[in-house]
Design an enzyme around this catalytic site. Structure first.
Site, PDB file in Angstrom:
ATOM      1  N   ASN A  99      47.868  14.074  29.109  1.00 31.27           N
ATOM      2  CA  ASN A  99      46.861  13.901  28.634  1.00 31.27           C
ATOM      3  C   ASN A  99      46.740  13.173  27.351  1.00 31.27           C
ATOM      4  OD1 ASN A  99      47.621  16.639  28.424  1.00 31.27           O
ATOM      5  ND2 ASN A  99      46.080  17.172  27.102  1.00 31.27           N
ATOM      6  N   SER A 109      41.073  18.305  38.990  1.00 30.71           N
ATOM      7  CA  SER A 109      39.880  18.631  38.084  1.00 30.71           C
ATOM      8  C   SER A 109      38.809  17.808  38.531  1.00 30.71           C
ATOM      9  CB  SER A 109      39.998  19.094  36.860  1.00 30.71           C
ATOM     10  OG  SER A 109      38.840  19.608  36.263  1.00 30.71           O
ATOM     11  N   ALA A 110      37.527  17.984  38.889  1.00 33.53           N
ATOM     12  CA  ALA A 110      36.413  17.110  38.967  1.00 33.53           C
ATOM     13  C   ALA A 110      36.137  16.194  37.983  1.00 33.53           C
ATOM     14  CB  ALA A 110      35.155  17.457  39.754  1.00 33.53           C
ATOM     15  N   HIS A 111      35.886  17.037  36.711  1.00 36.61           N
ATOM     16  CA  HIS A 111      35.232  16.336  35.514  1.00 36.61           C
ATOM     17  C   HIS A 111      36.058  15.280  34.877  1.00 36.61           C
ATOM     18  CE1 HIS A 111      36.786  18.281  31.848  1.00 36.61           C
ATOM     19  NE2 HIS A 111      37.413  19.091  32.803  1.00 36.61           N
ATOM     20  N   GLY A 132      40.756  23.020  36.453  1.00 33.99           N
ATOM     21  CA  GLY A 132      41.888  22.524  36.558  1.00 33.99           C
ATOM     22  C   GLY A 132      42.645  23.669  35.895  1.00 33.99           C
ATOM     23  N   THR A 133      42.349  24.339  34.957  1.00 34.76           N
ATOM     24  CA  THR A 133      42.765  25.483  34.140  1.00 34.76           C
ATOM     25  C   THR A 133      43.269  26.499  35.227  1.00 34.76           C
ATOM     26  OG1 THR A 133      41.973  24.979  32.332  1.00 34.76           O
ATOM     27  CG2 THR A 133      42.648  27.138  32.250  1.00 34.76           C
ATOM     28  N   THR A 190      31.737  33.607  46.074  1.00 35.16           N
ATOM     29  CA  THR A 190      30.960  32.566  46.740  1.00 35.16           C
ATOM     30  C   THR A 190      31.105  31.292  46.207  1.00 35.16           C
ATOM     31  OG1 THR A 190      29.346  34.207  47.232  1.00 35.16           O
ATOM     32  CG2 THR A 190      28.477  32.036  47.459  1.00 35.16           C
ATOM     33  N   GLN A 230      45.279  14.701  34.966  1.00 35.19           N
ATOM     34  CA  GLN A 230      45.157  13.266  34.406  1.00 35.19           C
ATOM     35  C   GLN A 230      45.718  12.095  35.038  1.00 35.19           C
ATOM     36  OE1 GLN A 230      43.459  12.791  31.640  1.00 35.19           O
ATOM     37  NE2 GLN A 230      43.348  14.671  30.551  1.00 35.19           N
ATOM     38  N   CYS A 267      41.296  20.267  23.475  1.00 38.78           N
ATOM     39  CA  CYS A 267      41.439  21.679  23.038  1.00 38.78           C
ATOM     40  C   CYS A 267      41.998  22.130  21.753  1.00 38.78           C
ATOM     41  CB  CYS A 267      42.314  22.296  24.413  1.00 38.78           C
ATOM     42  SG  CYS A 267      42.252  21.676  25.863  1.00 38.78           S
TER      43      CYS A 267
HETATM   44  N1  PLP Z   1      45.404  19.924  32.628  1.00 37.32           N
HETATM   45  C1  PLP Z   1      45.366  18.698  32.043  1.00 37.32           C
HETATM   46  C2  PLP Z   1      46.595  17.963  31.913  1.00 37.32           C
HETATM   47  C3  PLP Z   1      44.106  18.593  31.414  1.00 37.32           C
HETATM   48  O1  PLP Z   1      44.014  17.455  30.655  1.00 37.32           O
HETATM   49  C4  PLP Z   1      43.192  19.340  31.518  1.00 37.32           C
HETATM   50  C5  PLP Z   1      41.758  19.182  30.748  1.00 37.32           C
HETATM   51  O2  PLP Z   1      41.839  18.681  29.781  1.00 37.32           O
HETATM   52  C6  PLP Z   1      43.329  20.579  32.450  1.00 37.32           C
HETATM   53  C7  PLP Z   1      44.503  20.678  32.843  1.00 37.32           C
HETATM   54  C8  PLP Z   1      42.344  21.622  32.240  1.00 37.32           C
HETATM   55  O3  PLP Z   1      41.193  21.223  33.266  1.00 37.32           O
HETATM   56  P1  PLP Z   1      39.723  21.840  33.262  1.00 37.32           P
HETATM   57  O4  PLP Z   1      38.979  21.254  32.003  1.00 37.32           O
HETATM   58  O5  PLP Z   1      39.096  21.698  34.711  1.00 37.32           O
HETATM   59  O6  PLP Z   1      40.013  23.358  33.007  1.00 37.32           O
END
Ligand code: PLP
Length: 385
Positions: free
Chosen positions: A148, A196-198, A69-70, A234, A176, A322
């Site tokens: 989040n 983001s998948a996780h 996601g980042t 890749t 989120q 974070c």
């Molecule tokens: N954006 C939001 C709102 C998130 O909550 C998060 C993860 O905590 C991210 C971005 C970042 O995603 P990733 O952990 O896949 O880098």
């Protein structure tokens, strides 16, 4: 274990794990290779891309896999700034994820003008201030779909309406919201959208950026021809397979999950408010991802609550994952006007697919006891000093 930190990450769905294991056993080919074992993997990736596109109401060619996601957030902002050198202004909000805030800070240091739009006490952006910030030099507006820490859902459609009048691109970080509420790129009207998948019971290290067809954007990573020249390297094939499968379950059972989680969350929220005196709920009652519950426990340190719960095998968070190891107060809680000592007493509970009613009962037994004990200790401390 009672896991109530699903906004930080979600457990891998066993069905997703099965699919990934099966893939790993059978396939190692490079999807760029022209012979059959490469082709087979390419087809599997295409299937996953189709699924992600379907979940978002997008076209397959509008989905670009990234490493997180980042990365998708960085890609959206940097890619647009690189593509529009004649524009030098960015609008975002005070409560974005660091993936957006730090990218914006980088460009501010480079001399671009960045406006961080403030939010109200519930964490909803001030749309009037956003409107005032728009100028002919604005390249991109990046406002998250759901926060989040508080779960606050932003009025993205209103942002888009303002931006479109002026031909400004809009990005939303839907990390989120995706999997928790309906996320449809056309209903939202955005040009760029991060997932983001996780956070949806898929693997870590795989994300995607939706890029509306025709959007003016440059790549973040240069190299080979992967992802239609927009993201070289890749492919993370195993990650993509997991992401696709996790997304399939979002499509199939997202609505059912949502209703179940909302019921459990309301039981938990009401229970906390009934059983624990002097708690303060943070965030809006409506327009919220209901599975995200944020409470302040004035007079206590959230960390003490978190660690006491952890001794009972119950896992919650003190804010965004974070910021966990920094002394700093959450920027989100500061932005909604919480005093630092109240912000430091705030706990985020985020529910997910695998929580059961029983979990809520246990938390409603343990948490009031823990808070009572910690309050007694802190009263002793005050009397001693
Ligand atoms: N954006 C939001 C709102 C998130 O909550 C998060 C993860 O905590 C991210 C971005 C970042 O995603 P990733 O952990 O896949 O880098």
């Amino acid at each position: 274990m009672i896991y109530l930190d699903n906004n930080a990450t979600t457990p891998l769905d066993p069905r997703v794990q099965d699919k990934m294991t099966e893939f790993l056993k059978e396939h190692f080919g490079n999807p760029s290779s022209l012979y059959p074992i490469g082709r087979a993997v390419k087809e599997i990736i295409t299937e996953a891309r189709d699924t992600v596109a379907r979940a978002l109401g997008a076209k397959r060619t509008e989905i670009f896999f990234t490493a997180s996601g980042t990365e998708s957030d960085n890609f959206a902002i940097r890619g647009v700034i690189d593509a529009l050198p004649e524009k030098n202004e960015i609008i975002t909000s005070e409560i974005e994820h660091p993936a957006v805030i730090e990218m914006a800070n980088y460009f501010e240091r480079k001399g671009l003008k960045v406006t961080f739009v403030p939010v109200d006490q519930y964490g909803t952006i001030d749309i009037k201030r956003l409107k005032e910030a728009i100028s002919p030099k604005t390249a991109i507006i990046s406002i998250m779909h759901a926060n989040n820490e508080l779960g606050t859902i932003q009025p993205i459609r209103d942002v888009v309406n303002l931006a479109k009048e002026k031909g400004i691109l809009v990005h939303t970080d839907a990390v989120q919201s995706f999997g928790k509420i309906n996320v449809n790129v056309d209903k939202l009207g955005v040009d760029l959208l991060t997932i983001s998948a996780h956070k949806i019971y898929g693997p870590k290290g795989i994300g995607a950026l939706y890029i509306r067809k025709g959007t003016n954007i440059m790549p973040l990573i240069y190299g080979g021809h992967q992802e239609r020249l927009m993201r070289a390297g890749t492919e993370n094939t195993i990650g993509i397979v997991g992401f696709g499968e996790a997304t399939r379950f979002v499509i199939e059972q997202g609505e059912k999950d949502k209703n179940r989680i909302e019921n459990l969350a309301s039981m938990l929220k009401n229970g906390i408010e009934e059983k624990i005196p002097k708690v303060k709920f943070n965030g809006p009652e409506q327009n919220r991802i209901k599975g995200t519950i944020n409470f302040s426990f004035p007079g206590l340190e959230a960390e003490a609550i978190l660690l006491s719960l952890a001794t009972k095998d119950i896992y919650v968070s003190t804010g965004s994952a974070c910021s966990e190891d920094s002394e700093e107060v959450s920027h989100v809680l500061s932005a909604i006007g919480l005093r630092p000592e109240i912000a430091r007493s705030s706990v985020r509970i985020s529910l997910g697919r695998f929580n059961k009613k029983e979990d809520i009962h246990v938390v409603l037994e343990e948490l009031p006891e823990i808070v009572k004990k910690l309050r007694e200790i802190s009263a002793l401390d005050i009397n001693d000093s």
